[in-house]
Motif scaffolding. Structure first.
Motif, PDB file in Angstrom:
ATOM      1  N   GLN A  22       0.819  -1.208   0.000  1.00 10.93           N
ATOM      2  CA  GLN A  22       0.000   0.000   0.000  1.00 10.93           C
ATOM      3  C   GLN A  22       0.856   1.263   0.000  1.00 10.93           C
ATOM      4  OE1 GLN A  22       0.252  -2.203   2.476  1.00 10.93           O
ATOM      5  NE2 GLN A  22       0.225  -1.213   4.488  1.00 10.93           N
ATOM      6  N   ALA A  23       2.145   1.154   0.346  1.00 13.74           N
ATOM      7  CA  ALA A  23       3.030   2.325   0.375  1.00 13.74           C
ATOM      8  C   ALA A  23       3.801   2.492  -0.933  1.00 13.74           C
ATOM      9  CB  ALA A  23       4.007   2.218   1.541  1.00 13.74           C
ATOM     10  N   ILE A  24       3.616   1.617  -1.897  1.00 11.87           N
ATOM     11  CA  ILE A  24       4.361   1.717  -3.155  1.00 11.87           C
ATOM     12  C   ILE A  24       3.937   2.926  -3.989  1.00 11.87           C
ATOM     13  CG2 ILE A  24       4.790   0.597  -5.376  1.00 11.87           C
ATOM     14  CD1 ILE A  24       4.922  -2.081  -3.869  1.00 11.87           C
ATOM     15  N   PRO A  25       2.650   3.180  -4.202  1.00 13.61           N
ATOM     16  CA  PRO A  25       2.279   4.342  -5.015  1.00 13.61           C
ATOM     17  C   PRO A  25       2.680   5.661  -4.343  1.00 13.61           C
ATOM     18  CG  PRO A  25       0.416   2.839  -4.760  1.00 13.61           C
ATOM     19  CD  PRO A  25       1.472   2.392  -3.801  1.00 13.61           C
ATOM     20  N   PHE A  26       3.211   6.575  -5.133  1.00 17.26           N
ATOM     21  CA  PHE A  26       3.637   7.861  -4.585  1.00 17.26           C
ATOM     22  C   PHE A  26       2.457   8.714  -4.140  1.00 17.26           C
ATOM     23  CE2 PHE A  26       7.590   6.569  -6.423  1.00 17.26           C
ATOM     24  CZ  PHE A  26       8.548   7.157  -5.624  1.00 17.26           C
ATOM     25  N   ASP A  27       1.258   8.395  -4.600  1.00 21.94           N
ATOM     26  CA  ASP A  27       0.087   9.182  -4.200  1.00 21.94           C
ATOM     27  C   ASP A  27      -0.751   8.462  -3.144  1.00 21.94           C
ATOM     28  OD1 ASP A  27      -0.893   7.159  -5.800  1.00 21.94           O
ATOM     29  OD2 ASP A  27      -2.136   8.456  -7.052  1.00 21.94           O
ATOM     30  N   SER A  28      -0.173   7.457  -2.502  1.00 21.77           N
ATOM     31  CA  SER A  28      -0.914   6.755  -1.443  1.00 21.77           C
ATOM     32  C   SER A  28      -0.762   7.504  -0.122  1.00 21.77           C
ATOM     33  CB  SER A  28      -0.402   5.315  -1.308  1.00 21.77           C
ATOM     34  OG  SER A  28       0.955   5.295  -0.935  1.00 21.77           O
ATOM     35  N   GLY A  29      -1.535   7.095   0.845  1.00 24.56           N
ATOM     36  CA  GLY A  29      -1.442   7.723   2.159  1.00 24.56           C
ATOM     37  C   GLY A  29      -2.125   9.067   2.216  1.00 24.56           C
ATOM     38  N   GLU A  30      -1.675   9.863   3.161  1.00 23.25           N
ATOM     39  CA  GLU A  30      -2.268  11.184   3.425  1.00 23.25           C
ATOM     40  C   GLU A  30      -1.183  12.245   3.268  1.00 23.25           C
ATOM     41  OE1 GLU A  30      -3.686  13.539   7.461  1.00 23.25           O
ATOM     42  OE2 GLU A  30      -3.818  11.359   7.386  1.00 23.25           O
ATOM     43  N   TRP A  31      -1.457  13.279   2.478  1.00 21.13           N
ATOM     44  CA  TRP A  31      -0.490  14.370   2.298  1.00 21.13           C
ATOM     45  C   TRP A  31      -0.390  15.165   3.588  1.00 21.13           C
ATOM     46  CZ3 TRP A  31       2.681  14.729  -1.721  1.00 21.13           C
ATOM     47  CH2 TRP A  31       2.339  14.045  -2.885  1.00 21.13           C
ATOM     48  N   MET A  32       0.835  15.397   4.048  1.00 18.28           N
ATOM     49  CA  MET A  32       1.060  16.182   5.258  1.00 18.28           C
ATOM     50  C   MET A  32       2.244  17.111   5.040  1.00 18.28           C
ATOM     51  SD  MET A  32       0.623  13.388   8.352  1.00 18.28           S
ATOM     52  CE  MET A  32       0.723  14.626   9.654  1.00 18.28           C
ATOM     53  N   GLN A  33       2.169  18.293   5.621  1.00 15.05           N
ATOM     54  CA  GLN A  33       3.285  19.221   5.617  1.00 15.05           C
ATOM     55  C   GLN A  33       4.290  18.776   6.679  1.00 15.05           C
ATOM     56  OE1 GLN A  33       3.637  21.846   3.459  1.00 15.05           O
ATOM     57  NE2 GLN A  33       1.783  21.022   2.504  1.00 15.05           N
ATOM     58  N   ILE A  34       5.557  19.095   6.478  1.00 14.25           N
ATOM     59  CA  ILE A  34       6.591  18.712   7.439  1.00 14.25           C
ATOM     60  C   ILE A  34       6.273  19.262   8.823  1.00 14.25           C
ATOM     61  CG2 ILE A  34       9.017  19.070   8.063  1.00 14.25           C
ATOM     62  CD1 ILE A  34       9.692  18.671   5.085  1.00 14.25           C
ATOM     63  N   ASP A  35       5.817  20.508   8.910  1.00 15.44           N
ATOM     64  CA  ASP A  35       5.473  21.092  10.216  1.00 15.44           C
ATOM     65  C   ASP A  35       4.399  20.277  10.934  1.00 15.44           C
ATOM     66  OD1 ASP A  35       7.297  23.108   9.808  1.00 15.44           O
ATOM     67  OD2 ASP A  35       5.805  24.620   9.239  1.00 15.44           O
ATOM     68  N   ASP A  36       3.426  19.766  10.185  1.00 17.61           N
ATOM     69  CA  ASP A  36       2.360  18.963  10.788  1.00 17.61           C
ATOM     70  C   ASP A  36       2.894  17.624  11.296  1.00 17.61           C
ATOM     71  OD1 ASP A  36       0.503  20.965  10.236  1.00 17.61           O
ATOM     72  OD2 ASP A  36       0.016  20.110   8.277  1.00 17.61           O
ATOM     73  N   ILE A  37       3.823  17.034  10.555  1.00 20.46           N
ATOM     74  CA  ILE A  37       4.439  15.778  10.994  1.00 20.46           C
ATOM     75  C   ILE A  37       5.213  16.016  12.290  1.00 20.46           C
ATOM     76  CG2 ILE A  37       6.133  13.993  10.431  1.00 20.46           C
ATOM     77  CD1 ILE A  37       5.402  14.496   7.449  1.00 20.46           C
ATOM     78  N   VAL A  38       5.988  17.084  12.325  1.00 21.89           N
ATOM     79  CA  VAL A  38       6.793  17.407  13.511  1.00 21.89           C
ATOM     80  C   VAL A  38       5.888  17.664  14.719  1.00 21.89           C
ATOM     81  CG1 VAL A  38       8.379  19.119  14.496  1.00 21.89           C
ATOM     82  CG2 VAL A  38       8.773  18.224  12.183  1.00 21.89           C
ATOM     83  N   THR A  39       4.790  18.380  14.514  1.00 20.14           N
ATOM     84  CA  THR A  39       3.844  18.637  15.603  1.00 20.14           C
ATOM     85  C   THR A  39       3.266  17.335  16.130  1.00 20.14           C
ATOM     86  OG1 THR A  39       3.287  20.820  14.731  1.00 20.14           O
ATOM     87  CG2 THR A  39       1.675  19.789  16.204  1.00 20.14           C
TER      88      THR A  39
END
Length: 196
Positions: A22-39
């Motif tokens: 499920q992680a192979i496609p580059f458009d899979s998952g949820e788009w997140m900004q780096i700041d949101d990941i860090v938070t």
């Protein structure tokens, strides 16, 4: 150790034993900004952060994400296929390089020059599908003198292809300078569980 697991989408490799298709496609998952990941990582307040994929270094801003995570003061690990150069990664990131065995179907992607970039705190991992993969791994360990310094070698049996007890016995018989690695999440929650 409690760990915040960050899985980046997208992988140009097609390993035969991939357990995260499920992680192979580059458009899979949820788009997140780096700041949101860090938070999100700050809220979880765990001592270890692991960035994996897919292939995280296939993402353009992976180094920037790693730098921001390091600034939080936690231990930061990157699990990568080693198909991309490691030399320019931020200092302090602990690298887990997954050398691809012939049974993976992706051994030609190995950048062996990455081995000279590894230092204490880094690890080399090999997922084995067969006795032939084990023999290949043993030859790599000997040829490149792996597992003799501060960079441990971890051997893992591909789930459903090779039994861990067989691999363990081969390692014991050969006194191979490597560690046996199990996919604990599959042992604990079962092979089909995701997001654990």
């Amino acid at each position: 150790m409690a760990c915040t697991f960050i899985r980046l989408a997208g992988c140009p490799l097609r390993c035969t034993y991939c357990d995260t298709p499920q992680a192979i496609p580059f458009d899979s998952g949820e788009w997140m900004q780096i700041d949101d990941i860090v938070t999100d990582v700050q809220k979880r307040n765990r001592p270890l952060v692991l960035v994996t994929g897919g292939e995280p270094l296939a993402q353009r801003h992976c180094s920037e994400l790693l730098s921001e995570l390091l600034a939080l003061g936690c231990e930061v690990q990157l699990e990568t296929s080693g198909a991309y150069p490691l030399a320019s990664l931020p200092v302090g990131v602990r690298r887990i390089v997954d050398l691809k065995t012939p049974g993976s179907g992706e051994a030609e992607r190995n950048r062996l020059d990455n081995l000279s970039c590894l230092c204490a705190g880094d690890e080399i991992k090999m997922v084995l599908t067969s006795r032939a993969d084990y023999q290949w791994a043993a030859a790599m360990i000997e040829q490149h003198r792996l597992g003799q310094g501060d960079v441990p070698v971890l051997l893992s049996a591909a789930w459903g292809s090779l039994k861990a007890e067989e691999l363990c016995q081969w390692m014991l018989d050969d006194r191979l300078p490597a560690r046996l690695q199990l996919q604990l999440h599959k042992v604990i929650w079962g092979a089909e569980a995701t997001g654990v």
